[in-house]
Design an enzyme around this catalytic site. Structure first.
Site, short mmCIF file in Angstrom:
data_model
loop_
_atom_site.label_atom_id
_atom_site.label_comp_id
_atom_site.label_asym_id
_atom_site.label_seq_id
_atom_site.Cartn_x
_atom_site.Cartn_y
_atom_site.Cartn_z
N HIS A 136 61.85 36.60 45.75
CA HIS A 136 61.30 36.24 44.46
C HIS A 136 59.86 35.80 44.54
CE1 HIS A 136 65.51 36.98 43.41
NE2 HIS A 136 64.96 37.41 42.20
N GLU A 178 64.90 50.11 38.29
CA GLU A 178 63.29 50.22 38.45
C GLU A 178 63.03 51.59 39.02
OE1 GLU A 178 65.19 47.44 39.18
OE2 GLU A 178 64.09 46.09 38.22
#
Ligand SMILES: Cc1ncc(C[n+]2csc(CCOP(=O)(O)OP(=O)(O)O)c2C)c(N)n1
Ligand SMILES: [Mg+2]
Lengths: 477, 350
Positions: A279, A210
């Site tokens: 998450h 990322e």
């Protein structure tokens, strides 16, 4: 004329120092880079190097002198063609002009000066530009165009995909990159079919990296491409946030407008289902905090298509906060490829006169459900879908509150410094006289997201919690 | 990956010269002419004088904050720039004044940015660490150690996406070489054969920490090995050696993909203006200066081998000094940005 050697500032904070030692004596020749003297600062001893060439003419401040103010002439240097005669009667002047921080910090007691400065300050605050939150009228791009064209019922996932496909057809600088966006068709199947249509050059599977691919995308945007960077979820973009803020959002400003970063960062944000704390988090207030970014959070099919298309066309870095739990939801969405929504404009999803409820993304569903429940009790809530979180459409919220005199904000994110806190501040600043009750926030609980089904449900805003807050501000409980 | 060299040796040596032509003499020709040498001398000297002047203005309080000087490292950027073509791009860190001058940016605009004035490249809003010029292919000027490496890889991605034949020179320090994102970028650059030359300016220290104290392995040119990226260690104090390696590396990047050049170099001054550099000995610094100074080395070659005398070089010295003095004057006379500039350049009006 002799060259003055001045007492240098050797750190951003130094105002004076001790002249510890001279390395050159009068009559010595000097070339650039030669060490002239040693200076003791509050932090260290540093060497002063010569910039000019010539001969040491006269030492003005002798070795061992303490507390020599910055910019005091400490020696005179004779140029190549000068002899000592040039020193006769020469008076060192020190530094003239030069606006140092010190100058600015010094209070000037000249009154006229002060008044002039005040006048100046006022004139600049008027120029306060586009997205200052405290300026309600600032974020008004005009009314939303009423779309009365053809629509069809599709899922949010499809609306997002169609938005990208249409913009990729229209502009070959646009490409999509991210983990699993190509061959896998998207971790949440948002990019379904794009690889087939546009090929691997424009639909690019990245490694799980990322920080790296966000930076690569920003670099490509600086060169004039229009990347869409998909994060599998925004949770993982914490690894990339440096590039989103430091590289994308700040560049235009640091470059004085020379160069910007036209890029879209998108992916699912907020609470997913039963995936626990790492998450399941809302990043709305994180990104909305930062000047240089625009932040949108679509709810409906119209939002998803219109905002994502607008984001791709926009020349600025844009954060698009989608919601996993909405991907499969069906809405009517425009079929017209020219349809876009204005960034910076909220939408009133339900009209009402008794209370204003603001929400964005999935929480619009929660707010609407609460409004239905309240209607049966005779309370008519106006539900505002914020759509854009930066710049916030404060005008629409304020107008609504002027009518309803009370407001409840709803978000999945944590309460501390959240979007609701921001709206509360705006209400204090711009709608204080119209409020009949304290601004009230309904937020995700101030805890990491738990896994257990019952705890998870307790951590998130529900229609019941919203309705309760509304009754409270309506003094109806 | 087809086309990527897996051999440990130098792979940039093939006669690949896709874009080299006589069009711009001295840019890509293998052997620099006398005029080229004089140009490198002038350009290195210009950086040196510029930085000395910046140091002086800093001392006078005219430049604030962080100011990282490039003195000692001039050969790296001048040698590498001589290998580029129009349309190539350059990106670096906060130690960027030399890179800006090398790409042809105006010393006046750079100096005025250092003093925080409206005529600076960023209207005074970027300062020493943040300037950009699309026209010169210069993409900053970045203050987060390591961040410019993925950014430069993205510039290379754009060259490839557009098929414009361009190469990106991505400069970073020995300290930056320990950032994780560098390796994320290496991986993607190799995976996608991006036209990028990673130029590691190994000046022996990241702030006060020597390479040996920060790096488990100190051969930084081998850091691409895990991704199949070849690298070479070059004497970065010698502009001709830099250029020689640069030409091969740039041609390789243009045709095949990423490559690393580790430049052994040295910064004479502290990390930034307020660094007294106590972590190294005076002898270490003076030895470098006396024995390996890039400007003196080239000067000697010009004097001994090119039939130019001291007076010839004096002319250049004088010209450079005038340019820098004019820049310094300009940078002090240019006004501070209007207060209204506080609110401009945050977003582009869509
Ligand atoms: C991410 C990050 N961490 C720390 C810093 C502070 N910092 C600025 S320069 C520097 C040293 C970098 O050394 P190197 O990469 O060798 O470059 P050099 O300064 O020698 O040119 C540090 C630690 C920073 N700017 N960014
Ligand atoms: Mg270093």
């Amino acid at each position: 004329m002799p060259i003055e050697v001045l007492m240098p500032a050797l750190s951003p904070t130094m105002t004076e120092g001790n002249l510890a030692k001279w390395h050159k004596a009068e009559g010595d020749s000097v070339t650039s880079g030669d060490v002239l003297a040693e200076i003791e600062t509050d932090k260290a001893t540093m060497e002063v190097e010569a910039v000019d060439e010539g001969t040491m003419g006269k030492i003005l401040v002798s070795e061992g002198t303490e507390a020599v103010a910055v910019n005091t002439p400490i020696a005179l240097l004779l140029g190549e063609d000068e002899d000592k005669g040039a020193l006769d009667g020469y008076e060192a002047k020190g530094v003239g002009g030069g606006s140092t921080d010190k100058d600015k910090a010094e209070p000037k007691d000249d009154k006229g000066d002060k008044e002039e400065k005040q006048a100046k300050d006022e004139s600049t605050s008027e120029q306060k530009a586009p997205d200052g939150f405290a300026k309600p009228e600032a974020a008004d791009p005009g009314p939303e165009p009423d779309y009365d064209g053809e629509t069809h019922e599709i899922t949010i996932r499809e609306a997002l995909r169609d938005a990208m496909a249409e913009e990729m057809r229209a502009d070959d600088r646009v490409f999509l990159m991210g983990e699993e966006v190509a061959e896998y068709q998207g971790a949440y199947k948002v990019s379904q079919g794009l690889l087939d249509e546009f090929g691997p050059k424009r639909v690019i599977d990245t490694p799980i990296t990322e920080h790296g691919f966000a930076g690569l995308g920003v670099g490509a945007s600086m060169a004039g491409l229009r990347p869409i960077v998909e994060f599998m979820t925004w949770n993982f973009a914490m690894q990339a946030i440096d590039h989103i803020i430091n590289s994308a959002a700040k560049t235009l400003y640091m470059a004085g407008g020379e160069l910007g970063s036209p890029i879209v960062f998108r992916g699912p944000n907020g609470a997913a289902s039963r995936v626990a704390a790492q998450h399941s988090q809302c990043y709305a207030s994180w990104y909305a905090h930062c000047p240089g970014l625009k932040v949108v959070a679509p709810w409906s099919g119209m939002d998803a298509k219109g905002l994502l298309k607008a984001a791709i066309r926009d020349p600025n870095p844009i954060v698009v906060l989608e919601h996993e739990m909405l991907y499969g939801t069906k809405f009517e969405a425009p079929t017209d490829p020219d349809f876009v929504l204005p960034i910076g404009k909220a939408k009133i999803e339900r009209k009402g006169s008794d209370v204003t409820i603001t929400a964005f993304s999935r929480m619009v569903d929660v707010a609407l459900a609460a409004a239905e429940e309240l209607a049966s009790d005779g309370i008519e809530a106006e539900v505002i879908n914020l759509r854009t979180l930066r710049p916030l459409d404060t005008a629409t919220i304020i107008d609504s509150v002027k009518k309803t005199n009370r407001i409840v904000t709803v978000e999945e994110g944590w309460p501390y410094a959240g979007i609701g806190s921001e709206i509360a501040s705006v209400m204090m600043e711009a709608a204080f006289d119209w409020l009949d009750a304290p601004v009230t926030r309904v937020c995700g609980e101030d805890v990491p997201m738990p896994y257990a089904a019952n705890l998870e449900a307790l951590a998130l805003p529900t229609p019941e919690r919203v309705a309760k807050a509304v009754r409270s501000v309506s003094y109806a409980d | 990956m087809a086309g990527k060299s897996k051999s440990g040796g130098k792979s940039a040596s093939s006669g690949s010269k896709s874009k080299s032509s006589g069009a711009k003499s001295g840019k890509t020709g293998a052997k620099p002419s006398k005029d080229d040498l004089l140009q490198y001398y002038r350009d290195m000297l210009q950086i040196r004088r510029f930085e000395e002047k910046a140091g002086q203005l800093y001392g006078m309080g005219l430049i604030g904050g962080f100011c990282h000087l490039y003195i000692g490292q001039e050969a790296v950027v001048i040698g590498m720039q001589s290998c580029l073509e129009d349309g190539d791009s350059v990106i670096t860190t906060y130690r960027d004044h030399g890179h800006m001058l090398a790409t042809g940016m105006d010393p006046k605009g750079v100096m005025a940015e250092l003093t925080g004035r409206i005529d600076g490249y960023s209207k005074g809003k970027g300062g020493s660490m943040h300037m950009f010029s699309k026209d010169k292919g210069f993409y900053g000027g970045h203050g987060i150690v390591g961040a410019n490496v993925p950014l430069g890889t993205g510039l290379a991605f754009a060259h490839k996406y557009r098929e414009d034949g361009g190469v990106c020179l991505t400069y970073f320090g020995d300290g930056a070489a320990n950032q994780g994102q560098v390796y994320e970028a290496f991986n993607m650059a190799a995976l996608w054969d991006l036209p990028v030359v990673y130029v590691i300016e190994n000046n022996k220290y990241g702030m006060g920490t020597s390479v040996a104290r920060s790096s488990a392995t100190t051969d930084l040119h081998k850091r691409g090995a895990a991704h199949g990226i070849d690298g070479q260690k070059i004497d970065g104090m010698n502009v001709l050696k830099v250029r020689e390696a640069g030409i091969e590396a740039v041609a390789y990047a243009r045709e095949k993909g990423p490559i690393i050049l580790e430049m052994e170099t040295y910064r004479y001054r502290g990390h930034s203006m307020s660094d007294p550099a106590k972590y190294r000995s005076k002898e270490e610094v003076s030895k470098m200066r006396d024995e390996r100074d890039p400007i003196v080395q080239l000067r000697d070659i010009i004097l001994k081998e090119k039939g130019i005398d001291e007076d010839g070089l004096k002319e250049i010295d004088k010209e450079v000094r005038e340019i820098i003095n004019a820049a310094a004057e300009f940078a002090q006379e240019s006004p501070e940005p209007d207060p209204s500039e506080l609110y401009t350049d945050i977003l582009i009006e869509a």
